[in-house]
Write a protein that holds these residues in place. Structure first.
Motif, short mmCIF file in Angstrom:
data_model
loop_
_atom_site.label_atom_id
_atom_site.label_comp_id
_atom_site.label_asym_id
_atom_site.label_seq_id
_atom_site.Cartn_x
_atom_site.Cartn_y
_atom_site.Cartn_z
N GLN A 53 43.19 44.89 29.80
CA GLN A 53 43.27 44.55 30.39
C GLN A 53 43.36 43.51 31.43
O GLN A 53 42.94 42.22 30.85
N THR A 54 44.32 43.08 32.73
CA THR A 54 44.30 41.65 33.34
C THR A 54 43.84 41.79 34.36
O THR A 54 43.13 42.61 34.33
N PRO A 55 43.22 40.73 34.72
CA PRO A 55 42.59 39.96 35.50
C PRO A 55 43.13 41.03 37.26
O PRO A 55 42.24 41.29 37.85
N GLU A 56 43.82 41.45 36.88
CA GLU A 56 44.95 41.90 37.98
C GLU A 56 43.75 43.45 38.10
O GLU A 56 43.85 44.20 39.41
N ASP A 57 43.98 43.61 36.59
CA ASP A 57 43.59 45.54 36.74
C ASP A 57 42.55 45.68 37.32
O ASP A 57 42.09 46.80 37.52
N ILE A 58 41.78 44.85 37.26
CA ILE A 58 39.97 44.57 37.55
C ILE A 58 39.82 43.89 38.61
O ILE A 58 38.43 43.16 38.93
N LYS A 59 41.30 43.16 39.48
CA LYS A 59 40.57 42.95 41.25
C LYS A 59 39.72 43.24 42.04
O LYS A 59 39.30 42.57 42.48
N HIS A 60 39.61 44.94 42.03
CA HIS A 60 38.27 45.18 43.18
C HIS A 60 37.06 44.67 42.13
O HIS A 60 36.67 45.16 43.19
N THR A 61 37.58 44.56 41.06
CA THR A 61 35.44 43.99 41.17
C THR A 61 35.30 42.44 41.55
O THR A 61 34.22 41.63 40.96
N ILE A 62 36.12 41.43 41.39
CA ILE A 62 35.26 39.78 41.25
C ILE A 62 36.56 39.83 42.83
O ILE A 62 37.36 39.95 42.97
N PRO A 63 36.63 38.79 43.06
CA PRO A 63 36.84 37.47 44.24
C PRO A 63 38.19 37.25 43.79
O PRO A 63 38.13 37.01 42.80
N SER A 64 38.74 37.23 44.86
CA SER A 64 40.04 36.60 44.63
C SER A 64 40.18 35.44 44.02
O SER A 64 40.74 35.69 43.26
N THR A 65 39.52 34.35 44.30
CA THR A 65 39.24 33.04 43.93
C THR A 65 39.04 33.08 42.02
O THR A 65 39.28 32.81 40.93
N THR A 66 38.31 34.38 41.76
CA THR A 66 37.75 34.73 40.49
C THR A 66 39.09 34.69 39.53
O THR A 66 39.70 34.31 38.19
N LYS A 67 39.75 35.95 40.37
CA LYS A 67 41.36 36.43 39.80
C LYS A 67 41.82 35.12 39.16
O LYS A 67 42.71 35.16 38.27
N HIS A 68 42.76 34.82 40.25
CA HIS A 68 43.16 32.98 39.98
C HIS A 68 42.94 32.24 39.18
O HIS A 68 43.64 32.07 38.51
N ILE A 69 41.35 31.73 38.73
CA ILE A 69 41.20 31.16 37.99
C ILE A 69 41.06 32.21 37.16
O ILE A 69 42.02 30.61 35.86
N MET A 70 40.92 33.08 36.56
CA MET A 70 40.60 33.70 35.20
C MET A 70 43.15 34.28 34.36
O MET A 70 43.51 33.83 33.38
N GLN A 71 44.19 34.25 36.03
CA GLN A 71 45.14 34.04 35.77
C GLN A 71 45.46 32.50 35.13
O GLN A 71 46.20 32.77 34.54
#
Lengths: 405, 405
Positions: A217-235
Motif C-alpha cells: 500500500q502507499t502512504p496515501e492508502d494509510i493516510k487515516h492512520t498517520i499524521p499528514s506530516t508523516t505521509k509527506h515524509i514517506m511520499q
C-alpha cells in the motif's frame, strides 16, 4: 524549563504516537519534549522501516523538540537493558519527567508494583528459573512467575508488553537514583500485536508496516492512520526511489554470513546461548526466506522475538565481549543528537555545560565502545543496498549534521 | 597399468590443456590419466569460472579418465601448500608419473634445481628474509633470493610461475618419499599473464575468462581456443540460465561481511598477518567494486594474488585454527571423486583396497577437517546466487553422484 522525556521507536510515527505525545505534554505541563529514539534496529529485533533521518523528521514535525539516539547495544534488547539505556539518556538530558504509554494507564499502581517485586524478589526469581527449566521462554516465564506471586489485581498486569516496559523504566530510574518523575497514560491504540489495519484512525505500527511492505500500500492508502506530516515524509522518501527496510531483504546476507563462518565464531556472538548457534546454522541452510526460516525454527523456548534479536546480533557481528564492554557502565556512554528545532537547540545549549557524558552530532573517528557498535549497526542496516548506495549512506554518518526544523 | 597424474585447474579446459594432456600421455606412455583438479576456489585466489561438475565433464571429454578434487585448504594457496596437497593425492591414487607444464620444459634441470636449493637452503632463506624486510612480497623476494644465489643459467628460472609450481611438485614428491616420477613438457601457450585473446588456437585461460566475463563474448566467439567439447558444455551451461562466476559478483557480500564483523574476528582468519585485516577493512569501505578496491589496495608487499587469497579466506570464513588442523597431516586427508569414465572406474576399483586415505563420492555427514572446509568453500561459492538457487546447489554436494561418461 520543564523537559518531558519520551522513549520511542516511531516505526513509523502514527496517530497513536501523535496522541501520546500531545497527551503526555498536556498531562505534565512540559515546556519541551525530548525523544530518545531507537536507531537502526528495534526492540523486537527488526530493522527500522525507514532510516533514522526520516523518523527523526517525523518526530520533530509531530511535536518533538529534541530527538536523540538510543545506542544500538540497548535498542535490540529485552526490556531491562532497553530501559537502562533510554532512561539514562533522559536523565543526563535533564528531563524532569518521563511519560510512557501503558495498557494499565495509572502511575501509582506501577510504583506499588515496583515495591511489590522488590519485596518478593527472591520468590519471583525462583519462579522465573522454575518456568525456564520447564521450557518456557524468558518473557513467558517472567509473566508466569508474576502470576504465581498472586499479585493484587489493582497492580499492572505484567503479561502486557507496555506494562513490562513501564515497570522497567521505573526500576531504571530507581537504580540510577534519578529525580526524574515517572508518569504514564493509557495507550489509545490497537493492540500491539494486532496486524490488520482498520478504518479507525489509530492502528498499530505493526499493521502499518505490514500494509506498506506485504500489501504494497502507499502512504496515501494509510493516510487515516498517520499524521499528514508523516505521509509527506514517506511520499518524499518513496519518490526519491527508496524502499522500506524489512527482514526479508537481509535474508540472503544473513544466510550467507552464518553459513560461511565457523560455528566457533557464531558461539561468540552476543545472545548465543544453549547451542542456539548450532540450531540457527543448521536450520537457516534449509530455507529460502526469513519468514519460512523463522516459522520452522521458533519453539516454546525460542520465541520469534528472541530469534530475531539474535539474528540482529549476527547481522551486526556483535560479540559477547563487545556487548559486555559496551554495557559495563549500565547506561549510555554518549548522546547522539539526531534532530532538533530552535527550542530544542536552545535547551541543548543551556544544559550542555552540566552534561556528564559526551554529546555528538556526528560519528567521531575516536569512538566509545557503544559508538563502535552503533557504527556496525549502521553498516549492517545499509548492507542490503548496492555497494554504491552503501558507501554514500555510510559517509553520511560522519558528515551530515542533525535534522533541523 | 601405468597411471599418469596431472595437476589442473581447467578454468576452463582449453586447447593448451588438451595439448598438455595428450603430449603428457604420449611422453609417458600412460594407460590412464588422473587429474587432480581445484574445486571452487583457485590458486590465485579466484572463484572458478564454472562449477566443478562442468569442469569435470570438460576434463573427461578432453581425455581424462578419473577426476578428483584438490581439497579447498590446498587449492587457494601459495605453490608450496598447493603442491603438497595435489602431489599427495596422486601418490595415494598410485600415479607412477606426474607430468607438469613448465616454461623450461626439461626435467633434469628441475631435479638439479631441487638439489641446488637443498644445498643452498640456508643462504636462500637468508636472502628471502632480507628481501621481505625490504618490503617485497614473498614471491618477489623468493625470485630475487634465487637470483642472488647466482644459479647456473641452465637451471629453470624461478621467476616463472609454472617453473615455480614444478619445483614445488618435485619437493613434495621428495618429502613424501614417493616413487612417483616427475616429468615436464614445455608449455605450448600464451604467457600466463597475457590477457588479450588472439586468433591463435592457444590462448591463456585468463584471456578466455576475460573474453567471456568482461567482453561478454559467447563460447562460439572463442571456439578457436577451446575444444568443441568444452564449447558444448559451456553452451549448455549458458542455455540453462547460468552465468560465469567471478569476483565482482562476490563483492557485495565480501564487503558487507568484512564490515559487519569485529576486526578481532578478521584477525583470526587464515592469512591475516601484519595488520592486513585492519587495512582490508578500512579500504573496502571506500569502494564500490572489487576491481577498484584491489587497485587502490595493492602495494609492493601486498600483491594482487596475496590479497585475493586473503579475500577467499574471508569469504569462506577459514580461520587460522581451522587451517592449522586441516594442514596438520601435510597432505590430503581424503579423496573426493568428481568424475570418471569406465576405465577410470575400473582403475579405481582396482586400487581402492590399498588406499591409505578414505575415498568419497559425495559429501558425508561426518567430515574430516579438510572436508569441513570443502563444505564451507561450496557454501561460499554459491553464496552469490539467490537463496533458492543456493539451497538447491548445496544439496547437490550431499546427493549427486560423480560425473560418469
Amino acid at each position: 524549563m520543564k523537559a518531558l522525556g519520551l522513549i520511542v521507536e516511531y516505526n513509523p510515527f502514527h496517530n497513536g504516537h501523535a496522541y501520546h505525545l500531545q497527551a503526555s505534554q498536556e498531562k505534565t505541563n512540559a515546556d519541551i519534549v525530548i525523544c530518545v529514539m531507537s536507531g537502526y534496529f528495534l526492540q523486537r529485533g527488526e530493522p527500522a522501516l525507514l532510516p533514522r533521518r526520516e523518523r527523526t523528521e517525523m518526530a520533530l514535525r509531530g511535536g518533538a523538540d529534541l530527538v536523540v539516539e538510543l545506542p544500538y547495544i540497548f535498542s535490540s534488547q529485552h526490556a531491562s537493558w532497553f530501559a537502562k539505556g533510554a532512561v539514562s539518556i533522559l536523565h543526563h538530558l535533564g528531563a524532569g519527567v518521563v511519560c510512557f504509554g501503558s495498557e494499565h494507564g495509572q502511575i501509582d499502581p506501577f510504583l506499588q508494583l515496583a515495591d511489590f517485586l522488590d519485596q518478593n524478589e527472591h520468590a519471583y526469581n525462583h519462579h522465573v528459573k522454575q518456568f525456564i527449566n520447564e521450557g518456557y521462554s524468558y518473557p513467558k516465564a517472567a509473566s508466569l512467575a508474576f502470576r504465581a506471586l498472586s499479585p493484587d489485581t489493582s497492580l499492572p498486569d505484567l503479561t502486557q508488553p507496555n506494562n513490562i516496559l513501564g515497570y522497567h523504566y521505573i526500576r531504571s530510574i530507581r537504580e540510577l537514583k534519578s529525580n526524574m518523575k515517572p508518569e504514564t497514560i493509557a495507550r489509545h491504540t490497537a493492540g500491539y500485536h494486532e496486524t490488520q489495519i482498520s478504518q479507525a484512525s489509530i492502528a498499530s505500527a505493526t499493521s502499518i508496516r505490514r500494509s506498506l511492505i506485504n500489501h504494497q500500500q502507499t502512504p496515501e492508502d494509510i493516510k487515516h492512520t498517520i499524521p499528514s506530516t508523516t505521509k509527506h515524509i514517506m511520499q518524499a522518501y518513496e519518490s526519491s526511489g527508496n524502499d522500506y527496510f524489512h527482514w526479508e531483504q537481509y535474508f540472503p546476507l544473513l544466510q550467507a554470513k552464518v553459513l560461511t563462518l565457523p560455528v566457533s565464531f557464531l558461539a561468540q556472538i552476543y545472545e548465543a546461548q544453549e547451542g542456539l548457534e548450532h540450531r540457527f546454522s543448521s536450520h537457516i541452510k534449509l530455507h529460502n526466506n526469513f519468514h519460512a526460516f523463522m516459522e520452522a525454527f521458533k519453539t516454546k523456548r525460542y520465541t520469534w522475538t528472541r530469534l530475531q534479536r539474535f539474528a540482529v546480533q549476527l547481522l551486526t557481528g556483535t560479540t559477547k565481549a563487545e556487548a559486555q564492554t559496551a554495557l559495563q557502565p549500565e547506561q549510555a556512554d554518549h548522546i547522539r543528537i539526531l534532530g532538533m528545532n530552535e527550542k530544542g537547540q536552545s535547551y541543548l545549549n543551556h544544559i550542555k555545560k552540566q552534561m556528564e557524558i559526551p554529546v555528538y552530532t556526528k560519528m567521531p573517528r575516536e569512538k566509545t565502545p557503544q559508538q563502535t557498535l552503533d557504527e556496525r549497526a549502521c553498516l549492517a542496516y545499509y548492507s542490503r543496498l548496492t555497494p554504491k548506495e552503501r558507501t554514500a549512506k555510510w559517509k553520511e554518518e560522519y558528515q551530515l549534521p542533525p535534522v533541523r526544523l
